[in-house]
Design a protein around this motif. Sequence first.
Motif, PDB file in Angstrom:
ATOM      1  N   SER A 198      43.388  60.151  31.785  1.00 20.72           N
ATOM      2  CA  SER A 198      43.526  58.853  32.444  1.00 20.72           C
ATOM      3  C   SER A 198      44.419  57.920  31.644  1.00 20.72           C
ATOM      4  O   SER A 198      45.191  57.145  32.214  1.00 20.72           O
ATOM      5  N   LYS A 199      44.358  58.010  30.316  1.00 17.96           N
ATOM      6  CA  LYS A 199      45.239  57.191  29.478  1.00 17.96           C
ATOM      7  C   LYS A 199      46.700  57.551  29.728  1.00 17.96           C
ATOM      8  O   LYS A 199      47.550  56.671  29.873  1.00 17.96           O
ATOM      9  N   TYR A 203      48.009  59.122  32.368  1.00 21.55           N
ATOM     10  CA  TYR A 203      48.431  58.815  33.737  1.00 21.55           C
ATOM     11  C   TYR A 203      48.663  57.324  33.889  1.00 21.55           C
ATOM     12  O   TYR A 203      49.658  56.893  34.489  1.00 21.55           O
ATOM     13  N   LYS A 204      47.776  56.512  33.339  1.00 24.43           N
ATOM     14  CA  LYS A 204      47.927  55.062  33.395  1.00 24.43           C
ATOM     15  C   LYS A 204      49.207  54.632  32.684  1.00 24.43           C
ATOM     16  O   LYS A 204      49.924  53.742  33.147  1.00 24.43           O
ATOM     17  N   GLU A 205      49.504  55.255  31.563  1.00 22.15           N
ATOM     18  CA  GLU A 205      50.731  54.939  30.831  1.00 22.15           C
ATOM     19  C   GLU A 205      51.958  55.307  31.653  1.00 22.15           C
ATOM     20  O   GLU A 205      52.948  54.571  31.679  1.00 22.15           O
ATOM     21  N   ILE A 247      52.147  55.250  34.861  1.00 24.65           N
ATOM     22  CA  ILE A 247      52.247  54.295  35.959  1.00 24.65           C
ATOM     23  C   ILE A 247      52.762  52.941  35.479  1.00 24.65           C
ATOM     24  O   ILE A 247      53.688  52.370  36.055  1.00 24.65           O
ATOM     25  N   PHE A 248      52.169  52.440  34.410  1.00 26.43           N
ATOM     26  CA  PHE A 248      52.464  51.069  33.997  1.00 26.43           C
ATOM     27  C   PHE A 248      53.404  50.966  32.798  1.00 26.43           C
ATOM     28  O   PHE A 248      53.826  49.862  32.446  1.00 26.43           O
ATOM     29  N   GLU A 284      50.142  46.260  29.978  1.00 28.34           N
ATOM     30  CA  GLU A 284      48.684  46.230  30.069  1.00 28.34           C
ATOM     31  C   GLU A 284      48.206  45.003  30.830  1.00 28.34           C
ATOM     32  O   GLU A 284      48.702  43.895  30.632  1.00 28.34           O
ATOM     33  N   ASN A 315      39.480  51.952  35.604  1.00 30.52           N
ATOM     34  CA  ASN A 315      40.621  52.790  35.219  1.00 30.52           C
ATOM     35  C   ASN A 315      40.250  54.268  35.171  1.00 30.52           C
ATOM     36  O   ASN A 315      41.037  55.127  35.591  1.00 30.52           O
ATOM     37  N   HIS A 316      39.059  54.564  34.672  1.00 27.37           N
ATOM     38  CA  HIS A 316      38.616  55.962  34.644  1.00 27.37           C
ATOM     39  C   HIS A 316      38.512  56.515  36.064  1.00 27.37           C
ATOM     40  O   HIS A 316      38.955  57.644  36.332  1.00 27.37           O
ATOM     41  N   PHE A 323      42.378  56.460  37.692  1.00 27.56           N
ATOM     42  CA  PHE A 323      43.419  57.251  37.025  1.00 27.56           C
ATOM     43  C   PHE A 323      42.943  58.607  36.527  1.00 27.56           C
ATOM     44  O   PHE A 323      43.718  59.360  35.949  1.00 27.56           O
ATOM     45  N   ASP A 324      41.679  58.923  36.770  1.00 28.85           N
ATOM     46  CA  ASP A 324      41.178  60.249  36.392  1.00 28.85           C
ATOM     47  C   ASP A 324      40.490  60.900  37.586  1.00 28.85           C
ATOM     48  O   ASP A 324      41.000  61.859  38.158  1.00 28.85           O
TER      49      ASP A 324
END
Length: 250
Positions: free
Chosen positions: A7-8, A10-12, A14-15, A19, A34-35, A38-39
């Motif tokens: 998830s970290k 995937y979030k990175e 995306i964004f 933050e 977020n979990h 993004f997971d």
Amino acid sequence: MAMTEFSKKYKEKIFQGCESELIETDPEFMERFNHFVFDEVVNQVKLDDKIGFMAILAALLGCQGKEAFRELLPAAMDLGVTPVEVKEIVYQAAAYLGMGRVLPFLKITNEVLTEKGVSLPLEGQAGNTVENRRETGTQVQVEIFGEGMQDFWQSGPRESRHINQWLAENCFGDYYTRNGLDYKQREMITFCFLAAQGGCEPQLTSHAAANMRIGNGKEFLIRIISQCLPYIGYPRSLNALSCVNAAAKK
């Protein structure tokens, strides 16, 4: 509960390091959200990123999520949604949500495109003329919904027949005939508009059936609902699922 490495990452993706301030003000809530987004959702849905974000943008229009739309639009473009595709999603929303709800999103879109160095206006995408928009709109209706739509534009009680004509020439003639998105993409975003705004279950069932008829099958629509669920909530997602199941039975 810490975010997983997946998830970290995937979030990175995306964004790209931008933050949200909510991480500081609402850390527990954002950690769980977020979990989930993004997971759990990503790994369950397994949609192409571009298609997934086209659905999310359409759903945010439907539920009037202006701030989320502003935040996610740059990410959608970074993942391959083109300026023309973004504009076509917003333009088509006018037919299903009304300009009163679409105008703020059109302004946000123009701001984001300008920030990204995109020159406006974009190249025109009209696929017909004012003179033949009714005929071409009817042809789109027939191709998506079947031959029963051939004379739909002149059906119904005399006092309200003009609305069926407008559906042919405006909703389908002015929007679905445009370049930039194909029929499958246009029916998918229409499904998202209707699901996200709620209260349109008869139309949602009809468009679920239309999606299936042109190749967006039941499993695909369930993945689209799942992709949008974090942004539109469980009640509207479950209603959309019921409409998909009803359409599939037909």
